[in-house]
Structure formats: structure tokens, C-alpha cells
Design a protein around this motif. Structure first.
Motif, mmCIF file in Angstrom:
data_model
loop_
_atom_site.group_PDB
_atom_site.id
_atom_site.type_symbol
_atom_site.label_atom_id
_atom_site.label_comp_id
_atom_site.label_asym_id
_atom_site.label_seq_id
_atom_site.Cartn_x
_atom_site.Cartn_y
_atom_site.Cartn_z
ATOM 1 N N LEU A 108 0.860 -1.188 0.000
ATOM 2 C CA LEU A 108 0.000 0.000 0.000
ATOM 3 C C LEU A 108 0.897 1.239 0.000
ATOM 4 O O LEU A 108 1.310 1.714 1.062
ATOM 5 C CB LEU A 108 -0.924 0.002 1.218
ATOM 6 N N PRO A 109 1.216 1.771 -1.185
ATOM 7 C CA PRO A 109 2.148 2.904 -1.275
ATOM 8 C C PRO A 109 1.693 4.105 -0.444
ATOM 9 O O PRO A 109 0.501 4.410 -0.378
ATOM 10 C CB PRO A 109 2.150 3.231 -2.778
ATOM 11 N N GLU A 110 2.678 4.768 0.173
ATOM 12 C CA GLU A 110 2.442 5.948 1.012
ATOM 13 C C GLU A 110 1.318 5.710 2.027
ATOM 14 O O GLU A 110 0.484 6.567 2.288
ATOM 15 C CB GLU A 110 2.160 7.183 0.153
ATOM 16 N N LYS A 111 1.372 4.538 2.636
ATOM 17 C CA LYS A 111 0.316 4.122 3.559
ATOM 18 C C LYS A 111 0.032 5.121 4.674
ATOM 19 O O LYS A 111 -1.136 5.427 4.950
ATOM 20 C CB LYS A 111 0.650 2.739 4.132
ATOM 21 N N PRO A 112 1.032 5.674 5.368
ATOM 22 C CA PRO A 112 0.722 6.566 6.500
ATOM 23 C C PRO A 112 -0.051 7.827 6.106
ATOM 24 O O PRO A 112 -0.683 8.438 6.961
ATOM 25 C CB PRO A 112 2.111 6.933 7.046
ATOM 26 N N LEU A 113 0.011 8.193 4.820
ATOM 27 C CA LEU A 113 -0.656 9.427 4.379
ATOM 28 C C LEU A 113 -2.005 9.166 3.732
ATOM 29 O O LEU A 113 -2.686 10.112 3.314
ATOM 30 C CB LEU A 113 0.260 10.184 3.407
ATOM 31 N N GLN A 114 -2.400 7.901 3.639
ATOM 32 C CA GLN A 114 -3.717 7.585 3.067
ATOM 33 C C GLN A 114 -4.830 8.189 3.925
ATOM 34 O O GLN A 114 -4.752 8.181 5.152
ATOM 35 C CB GLN A 114 -3.897 6.069 2.961
ATOM 36 N N ASP A 115 -5.853 8.688 3.275
ATOM 37 C CA ASP A 115 -6.937 9.360 3.992
ATOM 38 C C ASP A 115 -7.831 8.368 4.729
ATOM 39 O O ASP A 115 -8.230 7.336 4.177
ATOM 40 C CB ASP A 115 -7.796 10.161 3.003
ATOM 41 N N LEU A 116 -8.124 8.692 5.967
ATOM 42 C CA LEU A 116 -9.091 7.934 6.750
ATOM 43 C C LEU A 116 -9.987 8.944 7.478
ATOM 44 O O LEU A 116 -9.553 9.575 8.443
ATOM 45 C CB LEU A 116 -8.409 7.005 7.752
ATOM 46 N N GLY A 117 -11.177 9.140 6.979
ATOM 47 C CA GLY A 117 -12.124 10.058 7.606
ATOM 48 C C GLY A 117 -11.673 11.504 7.610
ATOM 49 O O GLY A 117 -11.950 12.240 8.556
ATOM 50 N N GLY A 118 -10.931 11.916 6.560
ATOM 51 C CA GLY A 118 -10.542 13.312 6.452
ATOM 52 C C GLY A 118 -9.213 13.662 7.066
ATOM 53 O O GLY A 118 -8.845 14.841 7.136
ATOM 54 N N ALA A 119 -8.445 12.669 7.512
ATOM 55 C CA ALA A 119 -7.110 12.910 8.072
ATOM 56 C C ALA A 119 -6.195 11.766 7.647
ATOM 57 O O ALA A 119 -6.654 10.658 7.358
ATOM 58 C CB ALA A 119 -7.166 13.008 9.597
#
Length: 268
Positions: free
Chosen positions: A34-45
Motif C-alpha cells: 500500500l504505497p504511502e500508507k501513512p498518508l492515506q486518507d481515513l475520515g478526512g485525516a
């Protein structure tokens, strides 16, 4: 011989006899599945911010840091009011990144070799606050040097999924082995694996010692950093309860997490 039984923590009995833990969330930008996983959006953040928010809500934690080598992750965390420790890009595992961050902490209380460091994986936005407290209560016993969380599986499909890590316990609630494969091979009502949740607690010195040892052969084979401790004879105590969590490793996990978040569901 009876199999270990899941023990539900008393939700009204938070850990009080030991100081709160220092929680460190390791995060790297690139992920194979999952590329750039920490920056993936979850509920607007960003996902990493959601993990930070969840860990902050635990009564067992006194301070939280994100350990990363990425400016993009650092910027996202600081914009959300979080604290960042910049670390080397060369670390093979989150354990090694957390160990470096621990060495960089300068407060006297954080230099105590018996202090508890929590390593909360950066893809666990639903980690149970009650589970974190249960894990910390294990450290009220001085013989506990390392601990982690586990929960019963909901379905057979999860047991056979290699993205869901399994753990087997001995009769004293300590881990025998962790694997991505279904274990044991003849599992059933008398030998059921548990779902491992990506949270670890260590005595500070144990964490630093593990980092100095380097990856173990079984750790490389399974791609599971906790096996370094078992390989080197360090027992891992396991807090077991109904600590539902969605660890996000794949695009499908992210879709599931977004659905869960959109339904307004949360963990306790």
C-alpha cells in the motif's frame, strides 16, 4: 491439557501502580502492498494522524511520539499537533526505528531501563484503548520484560489470511510462536490461534538490547519483528481480550477501515 483462555481485562481497573508508558509510533512512507500508507486518507485525516489520536486517548500512555524518516509524514503529524522524532531511513523494522527514537529521548524518566516503551504500529487506527491499559497492567509484574496484544478471530477466513498474523500461547499466557500461516496445522477447538494485534510493550533496556542483536532468521522468514525476541529467548507475555482492530496492510484493508470509520464505529 487445557488450552489458554482469552482473559478479558477489567475495564474499570486501569493500571495505576506503574508510570504511564512512552508510546512511539514508527512510520515509513513506502509500503510494498500500500504505497504511502501513512498518508492515506481515513475520515478526512492521514492514517498516521488517526493512529496518533487513538493512542493519545489511552490512560496508560503519558506521551506519544511518531518516529519517521519522512518529511511528508513529519509535516502531517506536526500539523495535527503531534510530536515527531526524526530517525534514520536505514531501519529494517519498526522495532529498530522505535529503539533509535528511544535512545534520542532525553528526559530522565525516559532513561530508566525499567521504563515501559510502547511500540504501536502506524497502521493500527482502531487499536483498543482498553487493550493498551491491559497490556500495561502486565508490567506491574517485574518479571514481564515484553508484552503484546491478541484477540480471538472472528472467522476461518481470517485464520487462513496471510495478512492476519496468528499467535499461539502456552498455558501461562506467553507466546509460543507467531506466523502468517494457520498454526498449528491441525488447529481446532483445543488448539486455536489468536489474532495478533500490532502493539508491543518493552522494558527500555530490552528494546535497546533487541535492536542491538539485529534481525533473526525466523524473523526474516516470517517478516515478523516480534520473532527476534523469541529467537533470543525473551518471553513475550500476551494480553488477550475482545480488542478488535483493523491493521491496514492492503488496499482492501483500507477500504474496510474506511467503511468502519464511516459507520461511526470505534474501539474501546
Amino acid at each position: 491439557m487445557p488450552r489458554p483462555q482469552p482473559v478479558l481485562a477489567d475495564r474499570k481497573a486501569p493500571a495505576r501502580s506503574i508510570p504511564g508508558a512512552v508510546a512511539i509510533i514508527p512510520a515509513r512512507l513506502q509500503s510494498t502492498r500500500l504505497p504511502e500508507k501513512p498518508l492515506q486518507d481515513l475520515g478526512g485525516a492521514p492514517l498516521i494522524v488517526r493512529v496518533l489520536e487513538q493512542v493519545r486517548m489511552s490512560a496508560a500512555v503519558r506521551t506519544v511520539y511518531v518516529a519517521t524518516d519522512s518529511k511528508l509524514i513529519s509535516d502531517a503529524v506536526t500539523e495535527a499537533g503531534g510530536e515527531v522524532i526524526l530517525t534514520s531511513p536505514a531501519h529494517p523494522t519498526g522495532l529498530d526505528r522505535v529503539a533509535e527514537a528511544t535512545r534520542l529521548l532525553r528526559e530522565d524518566a525516559e532513561q530508566d531501563p525499567e521504563a515501559v516503551i510502547l511500540n504501536v504500529q502506524g497502521d493500527e487506527p482502531f487499536v483498543s484503548k482498553t487493550g493498551l491499559d491491559h497490556l500495561m497492567r502486565l508490567f506491574e509484574k517485574p518479571e514481564v520484560r515484553m508484552a503484546t496484544l491478541a484477540a480471538p478471530f472472528d472467522s476461518l477466513s481470517e485464520v487462513v489470511d496471510p495478512n492476519r498474523v496468528k499467535v499461539l500461547l502456552d498455558r501461562n499466557g506467553r507466546a509460543i510462536y507467531f506466523s502468517r500461516a494457520p498454526i498449528p496445522s491441525g488447529y481446532g477447538p483445543d488448539a486455536e490461534p489468536l489474532h495478533h494485534v500490532g502493539v508491543y510493550g518493552y522494558r527500555r533496556q530490552v528494546l535497546l538490547d533487541l535492536a542491538a542483536l539485529g534481525p533473526a532468521p525466523i524473523e526474516r522468514a516470517e517478516r515478523l519483528e516480534q520473532l527476534r525476541a523469541l529467537w533470543n529467548g525473551i518471553p513475550i507475555h500476551v494480553a488477550v481480550g475482545d480488542y478488535f482492530s483493523i491493521g491496514i496492510d492492503t488496499p482492501e484493508d483500507l477500504r474496510r477501515a474506511r467503511t468502519y470509520w464511516g459507520e461511526g464505529r470505534s474501539t474501546t
